[in-house]
Design a protein around this motif. Sequence first.
Motif, PDB file in Angstrom:
ATOM      1  N   UNK A  50      -3.907  59.227 -20.139  1.00 31.87           N
ATOM      2  CA  UNK A  50      -2.742  59.321 -19.264  1.00 31.87           C
ATOM      3  C   UNK A  50      -3.078  60.210 -18.073  1.00 31.87           C
ATOM      4  N   UNK A  51      -2.552  59.882 -16.893  1.00 31.14           N
ATOM      5  CA  UNK A  51      -2.795  60.712 -15.713  1.00 31.14           C
ATOM      6  C   UNK A  51      -2.242  62.128 -15.898  1.00 31.14           C
ATOM      7  N   UNK A  52      -2.901  63.088 -15.255  1.00 27.41           N
ATOM      8  CA  UNK A  52      -2.439  64.473 -15.271  1.00 27.41           C
ATOM      9  C   UNK A  52      -2.307  64.955 -13.836  1.00 27.41           C
ATOM     10  N   UNK A  53      -1.716  66.123 -13.660  1.00 29.71           N
ATOM     11  CA  UNK A  53      -1.595  66.707 -12.321  1.00 29.71           C
ATOM     12  C   UNK A  53      -0.676  65.910 -11.433  1.00 29.71           C
ATOM     13  N   UNK A  54      -1.066  65.729 -10.182  1.00 27.17           N
ATOM     14  CA  UNK A  54      -0.196  65.072  -9.206  1.00 27.17           C
ATOM     15  C   UNK A  54       0.024  63.593  -9.497  1.00 27.17           C
ATOM     16  N   UNK A  55      -0.826  62.987 -10.320  1.00 28.01           N
ATOM     17  CA  UNK A  55      -0.680  61.572 -10.643  1.00 28.01           C
ATOM     18  C   UNK A  55       0.210  61.320 -11.859  1.00 28.01           C
ATOM     19  N   UNK A  56       0.547  62.365 -12.581  1.00 27.28           N
ATOM     20  CA  UNK A  56       1.360  62.220 -13.786  1.00 27.28           C
ATOM     21  C   UNK A  56       2.792  61.841 -13.419  1.00 27.28           C
ATOM     22  N   UNK A  57       3.397  61.056 -14.265  1.00 26.17           N
ATOM     23  CA  UNK A  57       4.804  60.675 -14.054  1.00 26.17           C
ATOM     24  C   UNK A  57       5.696  61.817 -14.509  1.00 26.17           C
TER      25      UNK A  57
END
Length: 71
Positions: A50-57
């Motif tokens: 799963x994306x983390x940081x600024x890309x996380x939902x």
Amino acid sequence: MLEGETHAVLDKGETLLKRGDILVQRGTNHSWSMRGTRLAIVAAVLVGAAPVGRLARKNPRKAAKRTKTKR
């Protein structure tokens, strides 16, 4: 690296990888640069995450529901 040498070119510089070296690349822009005349053999393992940081939902539960696969 299983055999030979190659340069891993990353956003913040580059690293020479030789036989036995390991590189953990975590979703950043990258490329490979072959600068020698010898063959290089690389083993790669891709793992979804799963994306983390600024890309996380903002709502991780909704994101998890969208990524589930049907069996």
